[in-house]
Motif scaffolding. Structure first.
Motif, PDB file in Angstrom:
ATOM      1  N   ASP A 101       0.842  -1.207   0.000  1.00  0.00           N
ATOM      2  CA  ASP A 101       0.000   0.000   0.000  1.00  0.00           C
ATOM      3  C   ASP A 101       0.873   1.251   0.000  1.00  0.00           C
ATOM      4  O   ASP A 101       2.101   1.187   0.063  1.00  0.00           O
ATOM      5  N   SER A 102       0.224   2.408  -0.073  1.00  0.00           N
ATOM      6  CA  SER A 102       0.936   3.680  -0.211  1.00  0.00           C
ATOM      7  C   SER A 102       1.906   3.955   0.932  1.00  0.00           C
ATOM      8  O   SER A 102       3.062   4.322   0.702  1.00  0.00           O
ATOM      9  N   ILE A 103       1.458   3.789   2.154  1.00  0.00           N
ATOM     10  CA  ILE A 103       2.314   4.130   3.295  1.00  0.00           C
ATOM     11  C   ILE A 103       3.503   3.173   3.396  1.00  0.00           C
ATOM     12  O   ILE A 103       4.636   3.607   3.632  1.00  0.00           O
ATOM     13  N   SER A 104       3.255   1.881   3.193  1.00  0.00           N
ATOM     14  CA  SER A 104       4.372   0.936   3.284  1.00  0.00           C
ATOM     15  C   SER A 104       5.385   1.171   2.160  1.00  0.00           C
ATOM     16  O   SER A 104       6.593   1.075   2.380  1.00  0.00           O
ATOM     17  N   MET A 105       4.920   1.518   0.968  1.00  0.00           N
ATOM     18  CA  MET A 105       5.845   1.786  -0.135  1.00  0.00           C
ATOM     19  C   MET A 105       6.590   3.094   0.081  1.00  0.00           C
ATOM     20  O   MET A 105       7.743   3.240  -0.318  1.00  0.00           O
ATOM     21  N   TYR A 153      14.830   6.464  -6.221  1.00  0.00           N
ATOM     22  CA  TYR A 153      14.129   6.275  -4.947  1.00  0.00           C
ATOM     23  C   TYR A 153      13.215   7.458  -4.657  1.00  0.00           C
ATOM     24  O   TYR A 153      12.084   7.285  -4.201  1.00  0.00           O
ATOM     25  N   ILE A 154      13.706   8.663  -4.901  1.00  0.00           N
ATOM     26  CA  ILE A 154      12.902   9.861  -4.644  1.00  0.00           C
ATOM     27  C   ILE A 154      11.662   9.869  -5.549  1.00  0.00           C
ATOM     28  O   ILE A 154      10.553  10.173  -5.087  1.00  0.00           O
ATOM     29  N   ILE A 155      11.823   9.471  -6.803  1.00  0.00           N
ATOM     30  CA  ILE A 155      10.676   9.379  -7.711  1.00  0.00           C
ATOM     31  C   ILE A 155       9.701   8.311  -7.221  1.00  0.00           C
ATOM     32  O   ILE A 155       8.488   8.514  -7.207  1.00  0.00           O
ATOM     33  N   GLY A 156      10.247   7.175  -6.774  1.00  0.00           N
ATOM     34  CA  GLY A 156       9.406   6.111  -6.226  1.00  0.00           C
ATOM     35  C   GLY A 156       8.641   6.559  -4.994  1.00  0.00           C
ATOM     36  O   GLY A 156       7.460   6.224  -4.817  1.00  0.00           O
ATOM     37  N   ILE A 157       9.288   7.334  -4.148  1.00  0.00           N
ATOM     38  CA  ILE A 157       8.625   7.871  -2.947  1.00  0.00           C
ATOM     39  C   ILE A 157       7.463   8.766  -3.360  1.00  0.00           C
ATOM     40  O   ILE A 157       6.371   8.685  -2.802  1.00  0.00           O
ATOM     41  N   ALA A 158       7.692   9.620  -4.359  1.00  0.00           N
ATOM     42  CA  ALA A 158       6.632  10.520  -4.823  1.00  0.00           C
ATOM     43  C   ALA A 158       5.457   9.739  -5.406  1.00  0.00           C
ATOM     44  O   ALA A 158       4.293  10.068  -5.137  1.00  0.00           O
ATOM     45  N   TYR A 162       0.294   7.927  -4.915  1.00  0.00           N
ATOM     46  CA  TYR A 162      -0.743   7.846  -5.944  1.00  0.00           C
ATOM     47  C   TYR A 162      -0.787   6.490  -6.646  1.00  0.00           C
ATOM     48  O   TYR A 162      -1.867   5.973  -6.911  1.00  0.00           O
ATOM     49  N   TYR A 163       0.378   5.955  -6.949  1.00  0.00           N
ATOM     50  CA  TYR A 163       0.479   4.678  -7.662  1.00  0.00           C
ATOM     51  C   TYR A 163       1.580   3.830  -7.015  1.00  0.00           C
ATOM     52  O   TYR A 163       2.696   3.764  -7.515  1.00  0.00           O
ATOM     53  N   PRO A 164       1.272   3.185  -5.896  1.00  0.00           N
ATOM     54  CA  PRO A 164       2.316   2.428  -5.197  1.00  0.00           C
ATOM     55  C   PRO A 164       2.927   1.321  -6.046  1.00  0.00           C
ATOM     56  O   PRO A 164       4.093   0.978  -5.866  1.00  0.00           O
ATOM     57  N   TRP A 165       2.181   0.798  -6.997  1.00  0.00           N
ATOM     58  CA  TRP A 165       2.734  -0.261  -7.851  1.00  0.00           C
ATOM     59  C   TRP A 165       3.869   0.292  -8.723  1.00  0.00           C
ATOM     60  O   TRP A 165       4.813  -0.439  -9.043  1.00  0.00           O
ATOM     61  N   ILE A 166       3.787   1.568  -9.102  1.00  0.00           N
ATOM     62  CA  ILE A 166       4.886   2.179  -9.863  1.00  0.00           C
ATOM     63  C   ILE A 166       6.116   2.294  -8.964  1.00  0.00           C
ATOM     64  O   ILE A 166       7.241   2.051  -9.406  1.00  0.00           O
ATOM     65  N   SER A 167       5.911   2.645  -7.713  1.00  0.00           N
ATOM     66  CA  SER A 167       7.026   2.684  -6.760  1.00  0.00           C
ATOM     67  C   SER A 167       7.703   1.326  -6.684  1.00  0.00           C
ATOM     68  O   SER A 167       8.935   1.233  -6.733  1.00  0.00           O
ATOM     69  N   GLY A 168       6.909   0.280  -6.559  1.00  0.00           N
ATOM     70  CA  GLY A 168       7.463  -1.071  -6.499  1.00  0.00           C
ATOM     71  C   GLY A 168       8.257  -1.409  -7.741  1.00  0.00           C
ATOM     72  O   GLY A 168       9.338  -2.009  -7.664  1.00  0.00           O
ATOM     73  N   PHE A 169       7.742  -1.015  -8.888  1.00  0.00           N
ATOM     74  CA  PHE A 169       8.444  -1.257 -10.148  1.00  0.00           C
ATOM     75  C   PHE A 169       9.777  -0.502 -10.168  1.00  0.00           C
ATOM     76  O   PHE A 169      10.799  -1.038 -10.593  1.00  0.00           O
ATOM     77  N   ILE A 170       9.768   0.744  -9.713  1.00  0.00           N
ATOM     78  CA  ILE A 170      11.004   1.544  -9.681  1.00  0.00           C
ATOM     79  C   ILE A 170      12.024   0.911  -8.741  1.00  0.00           C
ATOM     80  O   ILE A 170      13.205   0.776  -9.093  1.00  0.00           O
ATOM     81  N   TYR A 171      11.587   0.494  -7.552  1.00  0.00           N
ATOM     82  CA  TYR A 171      12.516  -0.117  -6.598  1.00  0.00           C
ATOM     83  C   TYR A 171      13.093  -1.418  -7.160  1.00  0.00           C
ATOM     84  O   TYR A 171      14.281  -1.699  -6.979  1.00  0.00           O
ATOM     85  N   LEU A 172      12.266  -2.190  -7.847  1.00  0.00           N
ATOM     86  CA  LEU A 172      12.748  -3.417  -8.477  1.00  0.00           C
ATOM     87  C   LEU A 172      13.727  -3.095  -9.595  1.00  0.00           C
ATOM     88  O   LEU A 172      14.769  -3.739  -9.729  1.00  0.00           O
ATOM     89  N   ALA A 173      13.410  -2.091 -10.417  1.00  0.00           N
ATOM     90  CA  ALA A 173      14.286  -1.710 -11.530  1.00  0.00           C
ATOM     91  C   ALA A 173      15.661  -1.273 -11.012  1.00  0.00           C
ATOM     92  O   ALA A 173      16.695  -1.624 -11.597  1.00  0.00           O
ATOM     93  N   ILE A 174      15.678  -0.534  -9.922  1.00  0.00           N
ATOM     94  CA  ILE A 174      16.960  -0.096  -9.353  1.00  0.00           C
ATOM     95  C   ILE A 174      17.748  -1.308  -8.849  1.00  0.00           C
ATOM     96  O   ILE A 174      18.958  -1.404  -9.064  1.00  0.00           O
ATOM     97  N   ALA A 175      17.067  -2.251  -8.216  1.00  0.00           N
ATOM     98  CA  ALA A 175      17.751  -3.467  -7.754  1.00  0.00           C
ATOM     99  C   ALA A 175      18.331  -4.228  -8.942  1.00  0.00           C
ATOM    100  O   ALA A 175      19.470  -4.701  -8.885  1.00  0.00           O
TER     101      ALA A 175
END
Length: 194
Positions: A101-105, A153-158, A162-175
Motif C-alpha cells: 500500500d501507499s504508506i508501506s511503499m 528512490y525519490i521518484i518512487g517515494i513521490a 498515488y500509484y504504489p505499484w509504480i514505486s514497487g516497479f522503480i525499486y525493483l528496476a533499481i535493484a
C-alpha cells in the motif's frame, strides 16, 4: 586502524538482517491455496529485500577491499549505513503485511533512499581518508549509478502516494540495475596490479 574488524562486524550485521527478515515469514495455520496465496506479498517483499541486502553486501565487500586503514569517520559512516540497512526487515514486513500500500511503499522508499545516501557517505569518507589518488576515487568519481538510484528512490517515494505499484516497479528496476556486481572497483584494482 585495521579494516578487518569493520568488515567482520558489517558481515555479521548483514547476516543478522537476513535472518530477521526470514523470521518474518510466518507459516499459516493451514496449508491450502488460499493461505499460500495470501503469503505472496510477504514473500515478494522478502525476495526484493533479500536482493537489496545481497547487493549492499556485495558492493560493501568491494568497497572495503580498497581500504587500507579506517578512521573514526569511516567507522561512523559504516554504522550509519548499517543502521539504515537494519531497518529493511521492518519495512519489508510492512510492505508484505499491508500488501504494497501507499504508506508501506513510502516507508520502503525512504529506507532505500537513506541506504543509498549512507553508502555514498561511506564512499566519500573512504576517499577523504585515502586521497584522490586512491583506487576508490578512480573507480567511482562519477558514480552515475549511485546518483541515478537515489533519484529513482525519490521518484518512487513521490509515486507511492498515488500509484504504489509504480514505486514497487522503480525499486525493483533499481535493484536489477545493481544485481550485476559493480565491476568499477574490480577493474581499477586489476589495472593497478598490472
Amino acid at each position: 586502524m585495521n579494516k578487518n574488524r569493520l568488515e567482520a562486524f558489517s558481515d555479521g550485521v548483514l547476516a543478522i538482517i537476513i535472518t530477521i527478515m526470514v523470521l518474518g515469514l510466518q507459516m499459516p495455520n493451514e496449508l491450502n491455496s488460499e493461505t499460500l496465496w495470501s503469503l505472496f506479498p510477504v514473500f515478494e517483499s522478502y525476495v526484493l529485500s533479500f536482493l537489496y541486502i545481497g547487493i549492499y553486501w556485495n558492493n560493501h565487500h568491494h568497497l572495503i577491499h580498497t581500504v587500507t586503514h579506517v578512521n573514526g569517520k569511516i567507522l561512523w559512516a559504516n554504522l550509519n549505513l548499517l543502521f539504515w540497512l537494519s531497518l529493511i526487515p521492518f519495512c519489508t514486513l510492512a510492505v508484505g503485511k499491508f500488501n504494497f500500500d501507499s504508506i508501506s511503499m513510502f516507508l520502503y522508499g525512504i529506507n532505500l533512499c537513506c541506504c543509498g545516501i549512507s553508502y555514498a557517505i561511506l564512499q566519500h569518507q573512504i576517499i577523504v581518508k585515502h586521497g584522490k589518488n586512491h583506487l576508490l576515487y578512480k573507480a567511482v568519481q562519477k558514480d552515475v549509478k549511485g546518483k541515478l538510484s537515489v533519484i529513482g528512490y525519490i521518484i518512487g517515494i513521490a509515486f507511492s502516494f498515488y500509484y504504489p505499484w509504480i514505486s514497487g516497479f522503480i525499486y525493483l528496476a533499481i535493484a536489477l540495475l545493481w544485481i550485476i556486481p559493480d565491476k568499477r572497483i574490480e577493474k581499477i584494482i586489476n589495472e593497478n596490479n598490472k
